[in-house]
Design an enzyme around this catalytic site. Structure first.
Site, mmCIF file in Angstrom:
data_model
loop_
_atom_site.group_PDB
_atom_site.id
_atom_site.type_symbol
_atom_site.label_atom_id
_atom_site.label_comp_id
_atom_site.label_asym_id
_atom_site.label_seq_id
_atom_site.Cartn_x
_atom_site.Cartn_y
_atom_site.Cartn_z
ATOM 1 N N ASN A 1 -10.210 -3.245 1.572
ATOM 2 C CA ASN A 1 -9.820 -3.176 0.167
ATOM 3 C C ASN A 1 -11.047 -2.896 -0.694
ATOM 4 O O ASN A 1 -12.165 -2.774 -0.182
ATOM 5 C CB ASN A 1 -9.169 -4.490 -0.279
ATOM 6 C CG ASN A 1 -7.756 -4.671 0.252
ATOM 7 O OD1 ASN A 1 -6.995 -3.711 0.361
ATOM 8 N ND2 ASN A 1 -7.397 -5.897 0.577
ATOM 9 N N HIS B 1 0.829 -1.219 0.000
ATOM 10 C CA HIS B 1 0.000 0.000 0.000
ATOM 11 C C HIS B 1 0.861 1.265 0.000
ATOM 12 O O HIS B 1 0.501 2.286 0.589
ATOM 13 C CB HIS B 1 -0.957 0.016 1.205
ATOM 14 C CG HIS B 1 -1.939 -1.107 1.211
ATOM 15 N ND1 HIS B 1 -3.114 -1.061 0.495
ATOM 16 C CD2 HIS B 1 -1.915 -2.309 1.825
ATOM 17 C CE1 HIS B 1 -3.782 -2.196 0.681
ATOM 18 N NE2 HIS B 1 -3.069 -2.974 1.468
ATOM 19 N N TYR C 1 0.038 -3.945 11.464
ATOM 20 C CA TYR C 1 -0.143 -2.574 10.994
ATOM 21 C C TYR C 1 0.450 -1.574 11.984
ATOM 22 O O TYR C 1 1.198 -0.671 11.599
ATOM 23 C CB TYR C 1 -1.630 -2.287 10.778
ATOM 24 C CG TYR C 1 -2.135 -2.717 9.421
ATOM 25 C CD1 TYR C 1 -2.683 -1.808 8.528
ATOM 26 C CD2 TYR C 1 -2.057 -4.043 9.020
ATOM 27 C CE1 TYR C 1 -3.149 -2.204 7.287
ATOM 28 C CE2 TYR C 1 -2.513 -4.447 7.781
ATOM 29 C CZ TYR C 1 -3.060 -3.526 6.916
ATOM 30 O OH TYR C 1 -3.502 -3.909 5.694
#
Length: 487
Positions: free
Chosen positions: A127, A54, A337
């Site tokens: 997504n 990303h 993350y």
């Protein structure tokens, strides 16, 4: 009107910003030229590590407005009143390519939303597809390695891409999405967004539900063919960024309608397939879409680096009434993350404006670290431990979400089998939903990539997956691959 004075970073005025200090006219430059050294040293450090995935992204601010009553399912404060608005920041992204890649490529798109709620920031990371390639996070680094640039050739290699998929039959559903008509969105405004994972909602009575998020674009879904995308990517690699920026600047504010599918927690154990499997969708006939609200983007960031590149989304940023599910991929991302942001941006990245709470104030005992400031302190004499006797912030004792029952022995277990668990059925269902023209384009897209693979056994493994999904699907892909390899 007098102009503002240019200064160094320490605030001293700069006398000459056109010429470096030298030992005489035409002589070597001087180490004492603090302004020159500061500018060059600062310039060398302008870039931070890009995201491994990303990396290339765009973003905008806006709001989420509740349009329907969902208090029977969650006591989340920002969802408790019809008409209530919450500020949001949304980051779109491609997945596999680097920061310098083109926008118009065949790749999933990230759809990450930060809700600045009165109970803290809630991050929903998803997504533009409702499923993903794998179902266990231990496979994620290997999957990404197979899709990124090969360490020897420096380019994405069909051998790597399709070899991994050949050994991962659960990827067949997502491959069908990716190679289909929606694999290259025409713009960020013209695609749907999905939470993809399964999450938990809890209502005020403590009842638990599992939910899936669907953001349906109000602009209509529009996509590009491979040929159109190649032309656009060559002419304007920033096509999606430009489209989003210019639309909002013109006042054409993109919007999405949020729906959820809601499953009572008691249904999960006996559902015909594992409802926490990220490679599966829940059929709408079983759990229909229920409207929640509307998301609108109406303001562009002032600085792309500060607000898009440094935006940090963490799926473990929940608020009361919303929590995780036993979805294995979600469980892995709860750690990965946040850890990525601590590496890229530093432990105090939550103090950056785009990441800091806006409707409330963060109060905790975290201290120090790189880029620490007074914002990390609770005051001159505040204690940095808890519990204490000095009126510091205290725990509430109220869980954010409902507990999930667990049993059994620790170990590396496969997910429990449900009666209809299967890696191929939903890929076949998706194929059978397509029009004849959509099927032809899907087959051509798959064959174009698979025919480049050098090993016959890898090709045969992949063909077996498409045959298992649907006999016609497999036959057509096989014929197209053989035709291309004979040319």
């Amino acid at each position: 009107m007098s102009k503002r004075v240019l200064t160094t970073e320490s605030g001293a005025p700069v006398a000459d910003n056109q010429n470096s200090a030298s030992a005489g006219i035409g002589g070597p430059l001087l180490l004492q030229d603090q302004h020159l050294l500061e500018k060059l040293a600062r310039f060398n450090r302008e870039r931070i590590p890009e995201r491994v995935v990303h990396a290339r992204g765009s973003g905008a601010y806006g709001y989420f407005e509740v349009t329907d009553d969902v208090t029977g399912f969650t006591h989340a404060d920002f969802l408790n009143t019809v008409g209530k608005r919450t500020e949001v920041f949304l980051r779109f992204s491609t997945v596999a390519d680097s920061l310098g890649g083109a926008d118009a490529v065949r790749d999933p798109r990230g759809f990450a939303v930060k809700f600045y709620t009165e109970q803290g920031n809630y991050d929903l990371v998803g997504n533009n597809t409702p499923v993903f390639f794998i179902k266990d996070p231990v496979k994620f680094p290997d999957f990404i390695h197979s899709q990124k640039r090969d360490p020897f050739t420096g380019r994405q290699e069909p051998d790597n891409v399709w070899d991994f998929w050949a050994h991962s039959p659960e990827a067949t559903h997502q491959v069908t999405w990716l190679m289909g008509d929606r694999g290259i969105p025409a713009s960020y405004r013209h695609m749907n967004g999905y939470g993809s994972h399964t999450y938990q909602w809890t209502n005020a009575e403590g009842e638990a539900f599992f939910v899936k998020y669907h953001f349906k674009t109000n602009q209509g879904v529009r996509s590009l063919s491979g040929e159109q995308a190649a032309e656009i990517a060559g002419k304007n690699p920033n096509s999606h960024q430009t489209d989003l920026l210019q639309a909002i600047e013109r006042g054409v504010n993109p919007s999405w309608t949020l729906h959820v599918q809601v499953m009572p927690a008691a249904d999960a154990a006996e559902y015909r397939f594992n409802p926490f499997d990220l490679t599966k969708v829940w059929p709408h006939g079983d759990y229909p879409l229920q409207r929640v609200g509307r998301l609108v983007l109406d303001r562009n960031p002032d600085n792309v680096f500060a607000e898009v590149e440094q935006a940090a989304f963490s799926p473990n940023n929940f608020v009361p009434g919303i929590g995780p599910s036993p979805d294995k991929m979600l469980q892995g991302r709860l750690f990965a993350y946040a850890d990525a942001h601590r590496y890229r941006l530093g432990v105090n990245h939550t103090l950056l404006a785009v990441n800091a709470p806006k409707a409330t104030t963060a109060q905790n005992y975290g201290r120090d670290g790189l880029m620490a400031s007074n914002a990390t302190s609770q005051g001159r004499a505040a204690k940095n431990y808890e519990p204490n006797s000095y009126d510091g912030p205290t725990e509430t004792g109220r869980a954010l979400s409902a507990p999930v029952a667990v049993t059994g022995y620790t170990g590396t277990h496969e997910a429990p089998r449900h009666t209809k668990d299967d890696d191929f059925f939903q890929a076949g269902e998706l194929y059978r939903l397509m029009s004849p023209e959509e099927r032809s384009r899907l087959v051509a897209n798959i064959a174009g990539g698979l025919a480049q693979v050098s090993r016959d056994d890898v090709i045969e493994r992949n063909l077996a997956h498409f045959h298992a999904a649907d006999p016609e699907y497999g036959r057509r892909v096989e014929e197209a691959v053989h035709a291309l390899r004979e040319d």
